[in-house]
Scaffold this motif. Structure first.
Motif, PDB file in Angstrom:
ATOM      1  N   ALA A  76       8.167  24.177 -15.427  1.00 60.11           N
ATOM      2  CA  ALA A  76       9.175  23.812 -14.398  1.00 60.11           C
ATOM      3  C   ALA A  76       8.670  24.165 -12.867  1.00 60.11           C
ATOM      4  O   ALA A  76       9.056  23.225 -12.019  1.00 60.11           O
ATOM      5  CB  ALA A  76      10.357  24.241 -14.856  1.00 60.11           C
ATOM      6  N   TRP A  77       8.091  25.312 -12.833  1.00 56.86           N
ATOM      7  CA  TRP A  77       7.839  25.772 -11.504  1.00 56.86           C
ATOM      8  C   TRP A  77       7.012  24.826 -10.767  1.00 56.86           C
ATOM      9  O   TRP A  77       6.989  24.624  -9.638  1.00 56.86           O
ATOM     10  CB  TRP A  77       7.515  27.228 -11.535  1.00 56.86           C
ATOM     11  CG  TRP A  77       6.214  27.470 -12.092  1.00 56.86           C
ATOM     12  CD1 TRP A  77       6.045  27.962 -13.391  1.00 56.86           C
ATOM     13  CD2 TRP A  77       4.907  27.297 -11.831  1.00 56.86           C
ATOM     14  NE1 TRP A  77       4.674  28.077 -14.004  1.00 56.86           N
ATOM     15  CE2 TRP A  77       4.075  27.682 -12.783  1.00 56.86           C
ATOM     16  CE3 TRP A  77       4.385  26.792 -10.737  1.00 56.86           C
ATOM     17  CZ2 TRP A  77       2.488  27.660 -12.811  1.00 56.86           C
ATOM     18  CZ3 TRP A  77       2.939  26.582 -10.664  1.00 56.86           C
ATOM     19  CH2 TRP A  77       1.980  27.023 -11.486  1.00 56.86           C
ATOM     20  N   ALA A  80       8.935  21.885  -9.643  1.00 57.91           N
ATOM     21  CA  ALA A  80      10.247  22.066  -9.251  1.00 57.91           C
ATOM     22  C   ALA A  80      10.461  21.646  -7.658  1.00 57.91           C
ATOM     23  O   ALA A  80      11.605  21.197  -7.321  1.00 57.91           O
ATOM     24  CB  ALA A  80      10.603  23.736  -9.227  1.00 57.91           C
ATOM     25  N   ASN A  81       9.674  21.849  -6.603  1.00 53.46           N
ATOM     26  CA  ASN A  81       9.809  21.516  -5.154  1.00 53.46           C
ATOM     27  C   ASN A  81       9.095  20.206  -4.904  1.00 53.46           C
ATOM     28  O   ASN A  81       8.916  20.137  -3.643  1.00 53.46           O
ATOM     29  CB  ASN A  81       9.660  22.744  -4.396  1.00 53.46           C
ATOM     30  CG  ASN A  81      10.582  23.734  -4.839  1.00 53.46           C
ATOM     31  OD1 ASN A  81      11.897  23.312  -4.933  1.00 53.46           O
ATOM     32  ND2 ASN A  81      10.056  25.054  -5.010  1.00 53.46           N
ATOM     33  N   ASP A 112       1.463  29.517 -18.188  1.00 54.26           N
ATOM     34  CA  ASP A 112       1.564  29.916 -16.715  1.00 54.26           C
ATOM     35  C   ASP A 112       0.308  30.165 -15.880  1.00 54.26           C
ATOM     36  O   ASP A 112       0.055  29.879 -14.931  1.00 54.26           O
ATOM     37  CB  ASP A 112       2.732  30.667 -16.266  1.00 54.26           C
ATOM     38  CG  ASP A 112       4.039  30.138 -16.488  1.00 54.26           C
ATOM     39  OD1 ASP A 112       4.412  28.966 -16.767  1.00 54.26           O
ATOM     40  OD2 ASP A 112       5.082  31.103 -16.211  1.00 54.26           O
ATOM     41  N   ARG A 116      -1.481  28.573 -12.827  1.00 51.58           N
ATOM     42  CA  ARG A 116      -1.843  28.760 -11.755  1.00 51.58           C
ATOM     43  C   ARG A 116      -3.125  28.100 -11.057  1.00 51.58           C
ATOM     44  O   ARG A 116      -3.135  28.357  -9.787  1.00 51.58           O
ATOM     45  CB  ARG A 116      -1.816  30.144 -11.574  1.00 51.58           C
ATOM     46  CG  ARG A 116      -0.565  30.788 -12.078  1.00 51.58           C
ATOM     47  CD  ARG A 116       0.636  31.185 -10.762  1.00 51.58           C
ATOM     48  NE  ARG A 116       1.749  31.488 -11.631  1.00 51.58           N
ATOM     49  CZ  ARG A 116       2.852  30.937 -11.203  1.00 51.58           C
ATOM     50  NH1 ARG A 116       2.957  30.261 -10.203  1.00 51.58           N
ATOM     51  NH2 ARG A 116       3.996  31.482 -11.674  1.00 51.58           N
ATOM     52  N   ILE A 148       3.905  23.453  -0.588  1.00 49.52           N
ATOM     53  CA  ILE A 148       3.622  23.813  -2.003  1.00 49.52           C
ATOM     54  C   ILE A 148       2.074  24.161  -2.039  1.00 49.52           C
ATOM     55  O   ILE A 148       1.311  23.208  -2.150  1.00 49.52           O
ATOM     56  CB  ILE A 148       4.014  22.933  -3.038  1.00 49.52           C
ATOM     57  CG1 ILE A 148       5.609  22.823  -3.000  1.00 49.52           C
ATOM     58  CG2 ILE A 148       3.976  23.446  -4.398  1.00 49.52           C
ATOM     59  CD1 ILE A 148       6.065  21.664  -3.685  1.00 49.52           C
TER      60      ILE A 148
END
Length: 189
Positions: A76-77, A80-81, A112, A116, A148
């Motif tokens: 989700a991260w 997210a933006n 995760d 990254r 981001i």
């Protein structure tokens, strides 16, 4: 038992050639596809970028999808933006890392630490107004405003001649890159 289920699923695909109705992805997003370069093209009329050996994905403003329409199982991260407008791009880690990337982005449960490493390289704005030159500026502004680190606009350059294009291609290939993409400067989406 899970291995048997995967084997049966693979057999289904091999036998019928399609996904069963319960596993079908929604319709694939409309994506522009590349054509083969012809040496008689006036390259001064094009923007040039590196062709990344990644996985094509389109962001519709809410969901990141693979070329075939399936949802990219990103954490989700990761999205997210992202901006609430369509983006077309490539999921990418680095040159010669396609297998690692593929394993990362296709994993049903995202990891995760693996994600990254992944970047989403934006090279087009589906449905946007203006010609490609205007969209290059728009992409740069959209990515800068999002701030981001893993959302990046693909660097676009202009070249003046076929010789300059071949020099750039040689440099990319020698550095382990896959090739180049040309985008007509005055092309609408």
């Amino acid at each position: 038992m899970a291995g048997l289920a995967r084997s049966l699923f693979a057999l289904w695909l091999a036998w019928f050639g399609t996904l069963p109705a319960w596993a079908e992805a929604p319709s694939a997003p409309a994506m522009l596809l590349a054509e083969v370069y012809a040496a008689d093209v006036d390259v001064s009329q094009y923007w040039v970028s590196e062709k990344f050996d990644g996985i094509r994905a389109q962001w519709d403003g809410r969901t990141l999808r693979f070329r075939g329409g399936g949802v990219v199982p990103a954490p989700a991260w990761f999205t997210a933006n992202f901006p609430a407008l369509p983006l077309d791009g490539e999921l990418w880690i680095a040159r010669d890392r396609f297998d690692v990337l593929s394993g990362t982005v296709r994993r049903i449960e995202p990891v995760d630490a693996e994600w990254r490493q992944v970047r989403y390289l934006v090279f087009e704005l589906p449905g946007a107004d203006g010609d490609f030159s205007a969209r290059v500026s728009q992409m740069q502004a959209i990515v800068a405003a999002a701030s981001i680190p893993w959302l990046q606009a693909v660097e676009q350059k202009r070249v003046s001649s076929h010789a300059a294009l071949m020099k750039q291609l040689d440099a990319v290939i020698k550095s382990g890159g896959e090739g180049l993409m040309l985008h007509r400067a005055d092309a609408p989406y």
